[in-house]
Motif scaffolding. Structure first.
Motif, PDB file in Angstrom:
ATOM      1  N   ARG A  24       0.842  -1.211   0.000  1.00 20.94           N
ATOM      2  CA  ARG A  24       0.000   0.000   0.000  1.00 20.94           C
ATOM      3  C   ARG A  24       0.870   1.251   0.000  1.00 20.94           C
ATOM      4  NH1 ARG A  24      -4.419   0.055   4.618  1.00 20.94           N
ATOM      5  NH2 ARG A  24      -5.148   1.844   3.422  1.00 20.94           N
ATOM      6  N   ASP A  33      -2.182   2.138  -8.745  1.00 22.57           N
ATOM      7  CA  ASP A  33      -3.247   1.397  -8.086  1.00 22.57           C
ATOM      8  C   ASP A  33      -2.660   0.193  -7.366  1.00 22.57           C
ATOM      9  OD1 ASP A  33      -5.096   3.178  -9.007  1.00 22.57           O
ATOM     10  OD2 ASP A  33      -5.943   1.859 -10.537  1.00 22.57           O
ATOM     11  N   LEU A  34      -3.424  -0.306  -6.411  1.00 27.06           N
ATOM     12  CA  LEU A  34      -3.032  -1.489  -5.653  1.00 27.06           C
ATOM     13  C   LEU A  34      -3.963  -2.638  -6.017  1.00 27.06           C
ATOM     14  CD1 LEU A  34      -1.409  -2.902  -3.358  1.00 27.06           C
ATOM     15  CD2 LEU A  34      -3.150  -2.036  -1.765  1.00 27.06           C
ATOM     16  N   ILE A  36      -4.838  -6.453  -4.981  1.00 27.89           N
ATOM     17  CA  ILE A  36      -4.650  -7.495  -3.977  1.00 27.89           C
ATOM     18  C   ILE A  36      -4.976  -8.832  -4.622  1.00 27.89           C
ATOM     19  CG2 ILE A  36      -5.325  -8.343  -1.707  1.00 27.89           C
ATOM     20  CD1 ILE A  36      -6.241  -5.504  -1.039  1.00 27.89           C
ATOM     21  N   LEU A  75      -9.297  -2.561   5.311  1.00 29.18           N
ATOM     22  CA  LEU A  75      -9.042  -1.463   4.387  1.00 29.18           C
ATOM     23  C   LEU A  75     -10.120  -0.395   4.354  1.00 29.18           C
ATOM     24  CD1 LEU A  75      -7.539  -3.415   1.362  1.00 29.18           C
ATOM     25  CD2 LEU A  75      -6.335  -2.147   3.133  1.00 29.18           C
ATOM     26  N   PHE A  81     -13.990  -2.263  -1.761  1.00 32.41           N
ATOM     27  CA  PHE A  81     -12.634  -1.795  -1.494  1.00 32.41           C
ATOM     28  C   PHE A  81     -12.507  -0.307  -1.825  1.00 32.41           C
ATOM     29  CE2 PHE A  81     -12.066  -6.350  -1.885  1.00 32.41           C
ATOM     30  CZ  PHE A  81     -11.183  -6.618  -0.849  1.00 32.41           C
ATOM     31  N   VAL A  85      -8.015   0.553  -5.191  1.00 34.92           N
ATOM     32  CA  VAL A  85      -7.682  -0.779  -4.682  1.00 34.92           C
ATOM     33  C   VAL A  85      -8.683  -1.775  -5.265  1.00 34.92           C
ATOM     34  CG1 VAL A  85      -7.431  -2.257  -2.650  1.00 34.92           C
ATOM     35  CG2 VAL A  85      -6.784   0.166  -2.524  1.00 34.92           C
ATOM     36  N   ARG A  86      -8.185  -2.862  -5.802  1.00 33.39           N
ATOM     37  CA  ARG A  86      -9.092  -3.920  -6.235  1.00 33.39           C
ATOM     38  C   ARG A  86      -8.579  -5.264  -5.759  1.00 33.39           C
ATOM     39  NH1 ARG A  86      -7.892  -6.459 -11.422  1.00 33.39           N
ATOM     40  NH2 ARG A  86      -6.089  -5.498 -12.440  1.00 33.39           N
ATOM     41  N   TYR A  87      -9.494  -6.197  -5.678  1.00 38.27           N
ATOM     42  CA  TYR A  87      -9.203  -7.544  -5.180  1.00 38.27           C
ATOM     43  C   TYR A  87      -9.477  -8.544  -6.284  1.00 38.27           C
ATOM     44  CZ  TYR A  87     -10.124 -11.956  -2.713  1.00 38.27           C
ATOM     45  OH  TYR A  87     -10.140 -13.267  -2.318  1.00 38.27           O
TER      46      TYR A  87
END
Length: 315
Positions: A24, A33-34, A36, A75, A81, A85-87
């Motif tokens: 992060r 962007d992050l 996950i 988070l 999210f 941020v995406r998963y």
């Protein structure tokens, strides 16, 4: 995404959550962007496969995913999210799934997963496999037993310095590019460390402290022994174009006697990040073999280690 994201590999363990915090911060530093990435456990993958093969509409659409639920709580606590941020839940083996998704990454960050009571070692089998095969730089964040400061939850020293292990004639440009970019993003100094095999004199011990020399301190009539002086000059020549591209990065140079991996492990105690090349210089650019220095540093470092592959055959 227009720019390659920072990817954090998580599995719900404390190791991986420390890596998530590191990732992060890296995403913020690099304005990325992050993403996950969570490789689903075997039982979840089996459930998904069974439901798909049986076409059983009476079964729930999704298998319970406590890791995703925990991440949402950590988070933001909302139903989704935060922005940027995406998963993504992945299937397959951990090394292969992360290797595939790593093709779109600025870097892939993961925690160590050492098992079996070997607290002295940083690396577990999954971390080793990913660091060896991913098509992007891989940052391994140490578990608590290996950190120089166990209170540092993300395994990152407050000193802020980036350390680059350099063989002036053979380290690929990709490795130097990554190290300078990391130092620039942190507003930190870059310490460039090279080692030579011959000790400077019979009276100097191999494990004695080494001197850090700024480039402007390299005078023609310096007191350094010939091997050290030549290595420092080779460093200076190799670093010159990168210093031009990153004039904001203070550079410190060190040429030391002894084992390069051991020196880098020692430096990791006070560094925010140690950067090494993945391959032995004589291996092909996309070889699946990892160099001995990178392997040793990954096994024993006291802080985060970035293993940078050779991304171009002519690098």
């Amino acid at each position: 995404m227009n720019s390659p994201p920072v990817i954090a590999a998580v599995d719900g363990s404390e190791h991986s959550l420390a890596a998530l915090e590191w990732a992060r911060a890296a995403a913020l530093r690099h304005d990325r962007d992050l993403l996950i990435a969570h490789v689903l456990p075997d039982h979840a993958q089996l459930y998904a496969g069974r439901r798909a093969s049986l076409h059983d509409a009476s079964q729930p659409q999704e298998f319970a995913n406590p890791v995703r639920d925990r991440l949402l709580t950590l988070l933001g606590g909302g139903p989704g999210f935060p922005e940027g941020v995406r998963y993504e839940a992945l299937e397959g083996s951990v090394p292969e799934a992360l290797r595939v998704i790593g093709a779109e990454a600025r870097m892939l960050v993961m925690g160590s997963r050492g098992r079996g009571g070997f607290a002295s070692l940083l690396l577990g089998s999954s971390s080793r496999a990913v660091a060896t095969t991913a098509p992007c730089p891989v940052v391994v964040v140490p578990h608590a037993e290996r950190r120089a400061d166990p209170a540092d939850a993300a395994g990152e020293s407050s000193a802020g310095r980036v350390v680059l292990g350099l063989h002036a004639a053979e380290t690929p440009d990709d490795v130097l590019d990554f190290a300078f970019a990391e130092a620039a993003a942190r507003g930190a100094a870059l310490q460039v460390l090279s080692a030579y095999a011959i000790p400077p004199s019979p009276t100097v011990l191999i494990d004695s402290p080494f001197a850090v020399v700024p480039p402007e301190g390299l005078a023609d009539g310096g007191d350094a022994v010939p091997a050290e002086r030549e290595m420092l000059r080779s460093q200076t020549e190799r670093l010159a174009p990168f210093r031009v591209r990153h004039p904001e990065v203070p550079v410190e140079q060190a040429a030391v006697p002894g084992d390069p991996a051991g020196r880098l492990v020692t430096a990791s105690r006070s560094a925010a990040l140690v950067v090494v090349g993945r391959h032995h210089p004589r291996h092909r650019a996309r070889s699946l073999l990892i160099g001995s220095v990178a392997h040793a540093v990954l096994q024993h470092a006291h802080g985060p280690v970035a293993v940078v592959p050779t991304l171009h055959d002519d690098a």
